[in-house]
Write an enzyme that holds these catalytic residues in place. Structure first.
Site, mmCIF file in Angstrom:
data_model
loop_
_atom_site.group_PDB
_atom_site.id
_atom_site.type_symbol
_atom_site.label_atom_id
_atom_site.label_comp_id
_atom_site.label_asym_id
_atom_site.label_seq_id
_atom_site.Cartn_x
_atom_site.Cartn_y
_atom_site.Cartn_z
ATOM 1 N N HIS A 42 20.395 -20.710 -22.676
ATOM 2 C CA HIS A 42 19.294 -21.523 -23.210
ATOM 3 C C HIS A 42 19.939 -22.657 -24.009
ATOM 4 C CE1 HIS A 42 15.951 -22.472 -25.956
ATOM 5 N NE2 HIS A 42 15.143 -21.820 -25.132
ATOM 6 N N ASP B 109 23.268 -14.614 -28.051
ATOM 7 C CA ASP B 109 21.889 -15.087 -28.136
ATOM 8 C C ASP B 109 21.018 -13.955 -27.604
ATOM 9 O OD1 ASP B 109 19.410 -16.112 -27.784
ATOM 10 O OD2 ASP B 109 20.028 -17.826 -26.563
ATOM 11 N N GLN C 11 16.065 -12.868 -25.972
ATOM 12 C CA GLN C 11 15.316 -12.133 -24.941
ATOM 13 C C GLN C 11 15.699 -10.654 -24.917
ATOM 14 O OE1 GLN C 11 12.864 -13.409 -23.105
ATOM 15 N NE2 GLN C 11 13.152 -15.537 -23.713
ATOM 16 N N LYS D 80 8.916 -13.538 -30.198
ATOM 17 C CA LYS D 80 9.022 -13.004 -28.834
ATOM 18 C C LYS D 80 8.948 -11.483 -28.827
ATOM 19 C CE LYS D 80 12.137 -16.721 -27.372
ATOM 20 N NZ LYS D 80 11.364 -17.636 -26.541
ATOM 21 N N CYS E 107 14.277 -24.613 -20.782
ATOM 22 C CA CYS E 107 15.342 -24.966 -21.730
ATOM 23 C C CYS E 107 16.698 -24.491 -21.215
ATOM 24 C CB CYS E 107 15.081 -24.403 -23.128
ATOM 25 S SG CYS E 107 13.594 -25.055 -23.862
HETATM 26 N N1 PLP Z 1 17.503 -18.268 -26.625
HETATM 27 C C1 PLP Z 1 16.772 -17.800 -25.613
HETATM 28 C C2 PLP Z 1 17.428 -16.989 -24.536
HETATM 29 C C3 PLP Z 1 15.410 -18.075 -25.564
HETATM 30 O O1 PLP Z 1 14.675 -17.614 -24.553
HETATM 31 C C4 PLP Z 1 14.836 -18.840 -26.615
HETATM 32 C C5 PLP Z 1 13.405 -19.204 -26.569
HETATM 33 O O2 PLP Z 1 12.844 -19.465 -25.520
HETATM 34 C C6 PLP Z 1 15.650 -19.285 -27.649
HETATM 35 C C7 PLP Z 1 16.983 -18.979 -27.629
HETATM 36 C C8 PLP Z 1 15.109 -20.098 -28.772
HETATM 37 O O3 PLP Z 1 14.212 -19.354 -29.525
HETATM 38 P P1 PLP Z 1 13.308 -20.075 -30.621
HETATM 39 O O4 PLP Z 1 12.607 -21.189 -29.934
HETATM 40 O O5 PLP Z 1 12.391 -18.993 -31.075
HETATM 41 O O6 PLP Z 1 14.218 -20.541 -31.701
#
Ligand code: PLP
Length: 403
Positions: A116, A193, A196, A219, A359
């Protein structure tokens, strides 16, 4: 049938009849979370760590109890849990708080092509400022990390390996414990990260073997506006605060400041207090179901969806085609059809899916597509949601003359 409980009555928004398949972007909230935040705001709200009066003490206790709840959920220590605004802020704190301090010209940052943007762009920014270089682990044809390529790229100049715990676009769950083991042998720090991963699968940070981990509350049935940065204490000790301000200092003079103990030095300003109470309630809710059960439910729905989708004319599935080391996220395209058109037609059938690059633009380029439509499952989804999706996709296929 899996024996998984029918939880839909806990989620007021589902009374609208929506087949909600966009939990990968943000999950819906059960009444237990809404009520916990409402109750706290009505009876115990004040700013934390400031007042000597009873309400402030009650609010501080609730905020710190939420930190302990997160720590217990992750198998971590209380002081290793930092509350942030979300996974994005957590990852930026690591990149700027740790990376700017420790990376030098010639050092290497190793990430993956399926990250992401939140686990890619901060590293690009920090690489530019420090003179470190950025390299990426490729994926195999079925959307898994190419671990042979990882080993080839890993050397003693790699100072950070930043990897997703579960791809938000493909559902792939890389073998983080193995990756972390190799990375540590090479002397690198490991950043996961887990935006998910943590909502869907039991995570024990010691078993995962990471140095830093990031995720968001929204999430995992909790509110927006709060997330977690977990770090092993020795890793957090290497990190400089990314933001300065109130709450994060030990002492301040006109020209200097010293930092409060960890974790408070990383929580400048008024933190997300009501949100911490909501996250606490969300974790209680998830634990009452059981993370193993939740992951099994995701996998069951994924298996059913993979099978039913593969019968729909013109539908291509991107990412792993079986449920091994894979979560409940499925990216699809339909021949000759734009993903946004697919999502619009599905919406007409009451199905909410996300269309776009998720993203993860570099990954879309690797896959050779501009966008995909993405189904993502959570605790409130059932096979009926998949049936509605398949019906909508068949209709889309007829409309666009596919198959
Ligand atoms: N990392 C992953 C794998 C994600 O799916 C997301 C959100 O879609 C994020 C990071 C970023 O999360 P946030 O927008 O809650 O900061």
């Amino acid at each position: 049938m899996t024996g998984f409980p029918d939880l839909r009555a806990d989620f007021p928004i589902l009374e609208t009849g929506v087949h909600f398949l966009d939990s990968g972007a943000s999950s819906q909230k059960p009444i237990q979370v809404l009520e916990a935040m409402d109750r706290f705001a009505r009876t115990s709200y004040a700013n934390v760590h400031r007042g000597a009066y009873k309400l402030s003490v009650a609010a501080t206790d609730a905020y710190e109890a939420a930190r302990q709840r997160v720590a217990d959920f992750l198998g971590a220590d209380h002081d290793e849990v930092v509350f942030t605004r979300g996974a994005t802020t957590s990852l930026n704190s690591i990149a700027f708080g740790w990376g700017l301090e420790h990376l030098r010209p010639g050092d290497r940052i190793l990430t993956t092509v399926m990250e992401h943007h939140a686990n890619l762009v901060p590293w690009q920014m920090v690489a530019k400022r420090t003179g470190a270089t950025l390299d990426h682990i490729p994926i195999t044809e079925d959307g898994r990390l190419d671990l042979d390529a990882f080993l080839e790229k890993l050397d003693e100049r790699v100072r950070v390996v930043a990897v997703t715990g579960m791809s938000n676009a493909l559902g792939t769950i890389p073998d983080v414990p193995w990756i972390a083991g190799r990375a540590h042998e090479a002397g690198a720090r490991v950043v996961v990260d887990a935006a998910q991963l943590v909502p869907h699968r039991e995570v024990d940070v010691r078993e995962l073997g990471a140095d830093f981990l990031a995720f968001s509350s929204h999430k995992m049935l909790g509110p927006t506006g709060i997330g977690v940065l977990w770090g092993r204490m020795d890793a957090l000790e290497e990190m400089e605060p990314f933001e300065g301000g109130g709450e994060m200092i030990a002492d301040v003079t006109l020209h200097n400041a010293t930092w409060a103990p960890i974790p408070h030095r990383f929580e400048a300003g008024t933190p997300p207090i009501i949100e911490a109470v909501g996250l606490h309630a969300a974790i209680d809710y998830l634990d009452s179901i059981g993370m193993d059960q939740i992951f099994a439910h995701d996998q069951h729905l994924t298996a059913v969806a993979l099978e039913r989708l593969s019968d729909v004319p013109g539908v291509q599935i991107h990412g792993p085609r079986d449920t091994e080391n894979r979560g409940g996220v499925i990216s699809i395209t339909m021949d000759g059809t734009h993903a946004h058109d697919l999502a619009t037609i599905l919406d007409e059938h009451g199905v909410a899916v996300r269309a776009g690059h998720h993203c993860a633009k570099p990954l879309m380029r690797e896959l050779g597509v501009a966008a995909t439509a993405r189904l993502s499952f959570y605790v409130y989804n059932t096979e009926e949601d998949i049936d509605a999706t398949v019906t909508g996709l068949r209709k889309a296929g007829e409309l666009f003359g596919v198959g």
